[in-house]
Write an enzyme that holds these catalytic residues in place. Structure first.
Site, PDB file in Angstrom:
ATOM      1  N   LYS A  46      -7.228  77.547-112.172  1.00  0.00           N
ATOM      2  CA  LYS A  46      -7.949  78.823-112.066  1.00  0.00           C
ATOM      3  C   LYS A  46      -9.455  78.585-112.209  1.00  0.00           C
ATOM      4  O   LYS A  46      -9.874  77.498-112.636  1.00  0.00           O
ATOM      5  CB  LYS A  46      -7.449  79.784-113.154  1.00  0.00           C
ATOM      6  N   TYR A 267     -40.875  79.235-123.527  1.00  0.00           N
ATOM      7  CA  TYR A 267     -41.042  80.684-123.667  1.00  0.00           C
ATOM      8  C   TYR A 267     -41.095  81.113-125.123  1.00  0.00           C
ATOM      9  O   TYR A 267     -40.330  80.612-125.960  1.00  0.00           O
ATOM     10  CB  TYR A 267     -39.872  81.423-123.008  1.00  0.00           C
TER      11      TYR A 267
HETATM   12  C1  LIG Z   1      -5.640  79.156-118.733  1.00  0.00           C
HETATM   13  C2  LIG Z   1      -4.192  79.189-119.013  1.00  0.00           C
HETATM   14  C3  LIG Z   1      -3.476  78.007-119.205  1.00  0.00           C
HETATM   15  C4  LIG Z   1      -4.138  76.658-119.326  1.00  0.00           C
HETATM   16  O1  LIG Z   1      -4.691  76.565-120.615  1.00  0.00           O
HETATM   17  P1  LIG Z   1      -5.471  75.263-121.139  1.00  0.00           P
HETATM   18  O2  LIG Z   1      -5.741  75.551-122.553  1.00  0.00           O
HETATM   19  O3  LIG Z   1      -6.688  75.159-120.290  1.00  0.00           O
HETATM   20  O4  LIG Z   1      -4.570  74.107-120.928  1.00  0.00           O
HETATM   21  C5  LIG Z   1      -2.097  78.087-119.344  1.00  0.00           C
HETATM   22  N1  LIG Z   1      -1.475  79.295-119.320  1.00  0.00           N
HETATM   23  C6  LIG Z   1      -2.141  80.452-119.164  1.00  0.00           C
HETATM   24  C7  LIG Z   1      -1.405  81.742-119.173  1.00  0.00           C
HETATM   25  C8  LIG Z   1      -3.527  80.446-119.026  1.00  0.00           C
HETATM   26  O5  LIG Z   1      -4.187  81.601-118.899  1.00  0.00           O
END
Ligand SMILES: *Cc1c(COP(=O)(O)O)cnc(C)c1O
Length: 392
Positions: A46, A267
């Site tokens: 993702k 800044y």
């Molecule tokens: C993002 C996600 C994962 C992966 O999690 P990591 O901690 O990056 O391994 C697995 N399951 C779900 C539902 C997620 O949202």
């Protein structure tokens, strides 16, 4: 005038560079797969594979043997399906955020499997499958404590009735704090997941994210869903990182200047030189995901240049940051500064910036020169066009 490829090389030499080692990514998947003790190891890709680029990451993972992928959004699923069309058409792609309202047809068109997380979604999918005359696949998300997405125990009976209209292929849940190995909540969630499964028809199950795979209880079930660890993040905070480094990020020194004691930098003049200091200005700022919070906390973020760690001084700005190089070896215009690499882990930078490595990765900006390496070959990919380095 420079020809196209020559100009490209000149431009790249002056750009901040994000190097992704696809060989290390594949190796990390194989390590996790071996760890899963016979359960299938999927890959969570993702958010553009946690900022690294979903197409090259998914190719490398599919080539290593990964057959199941998770994305968050319908649109991410569509992009991934197109990317894998020629090389891994059989790959299963699950969409974690569930069913986009009235979007059922789009999931079927791209062969995406929605992870249904509420009764209204299940009803919508069941109605669609009934009208379509086909038992399309779906996964079920069971809530075990996150209270974000997922069915509550009271929903399960009704869900079982509705499931007759489609093919449930996976029951899954998600850990709240698996990176804390001693949290009693992990065991509680495993128990709740078992209880929910007992009320459902038999189907494959999945609970573990990256850190979940390192819990003593090892609740692998049938399928694991690591993301972060694939990309080199440490799934066991506080202990040595069992994963290989995948990401290198470097910026370029634009100029070096000496300033007198009492002068300020950046800044709002938030930093004052305590003595005569030598500063390097680098071409990296918060628009690149070098989080501004990294210059706001009590401890400044370090970068690695001239053989030593050097602190960022003054506020990180949109396109630039300032490094105090007074205490390191010689540094000149055009030199590379390590932001992430052999001396700075993702989790270290995150801790200094007051966030988690997941945010560091997913904020990596669009302005880098992106290089994807695979042992001997290297490809240059930007804006969805892949040009092999041999043609450059
Ligand atoms: C993002 C996600 C994962 C992966 O999690 P990591 O901690 O990056 O391994 C697995 N399951 C779900 C539902 C997620 O949202």
């Amino acid at each position: 005038m420079q020809d196209g490829a020559g100009a490209e090389n000149v431009r790249a030499a002056g750009q901040a560079t994000l190097r992704t080692d696809l060989g290390a990514l594949a190796e990390n998947w194989r390590r996790l797969s071996a760890r899963a003790e016979g359960a299938e190891c999927a890959a969570v890709v993702k958010a553009d594979a946690y900022g690294l680029g979903v197409a090259p990451a998914a190719f490398a993972l599919a080539e290593a043997g990964c057959k199941t992928f998770f994305v968050a959004h319908l649109s991410e699923g569509e992009i991934l399906r197109r990317a894998l069309w020629d090389t891994a058409a059989q790959a299963r792609i699950f969409v974690l955020n569930g069913l986009s309202p009235a979007g059922s047809r789009l999931y079927v068109q791209s062969a995406l499997i929605p992870v249904l997380g509420s009764l209204p979604e299940i009803e919508e999918w069941a109605d669609f499958c009934h009208a379509d005359g086909a038992l399309h696949p779906a996964a079920l998300h069971i809530d075990t404590g996150m209270n974000r997405l997922g069915l509550a125990p009271a929903d399960l009976n009704r869900a079982c009735d509705l499931m007759r209209a489609f093919t449930p292929v996976l029951a899954m849940s998600h850990f709240v704090s698996s990176e804390d190995m001693s949290a009693p909540r992990n065991r509680l969630q495993i128990d709740r997941f078992e209880q929910a499964r007992a009320k459902l028809p038999p189907m494959p199950a999945s609970l573990c994210n990256s850190s979940g795979m390192f819990l003593e209880d090892a609740p692998f079930f049938d399928l694991c869903r690591p993301g972060y660890a694939l990309y080199g993040g440490n799934p066991t905070p506080g202990s040595d990182n069992p994963m290989r480094r995948v990401v290198d990020l470097s910026a370029v020194v634009l100029q070096v200047r000496d300033i007198a004691a009492g002068e300020t930098a950046g800044y709002n003049a938030r930093w004052t030189a305590p003595s005569r200091r030598r500063l390097a200005t680098i071409n990296l700022g918060y628009a690149d995901g070098f989080l501004r919070s990294g210059s706001e906390g009590p401890i400044a973020v370090d970068v690695f240049v001239g053989g030593h760690y050097c602190p960022i001084v003054g506020r990180i700005s949109m396109d630039l940051s300032i490094v105090d190089i007074s205490e390191t070896g010689p540094v000149k215009r055009g030199d590379r500064v390590e932001i992430l690499g052999p001396n700075i882990e993702i989790d270290d930078l995150a801790a200094q910036a007051g966030t988690i490595g997941y945010e560091i990765l997913t904020r990596l900006g669009p302005r880098f020169h992106r290089v994807y390496e695979r042992s001997d070959e290297s490809v240059f990919i930007q804006n969805d066009t892949a040009i092999s380095s041999s043609s450059m």
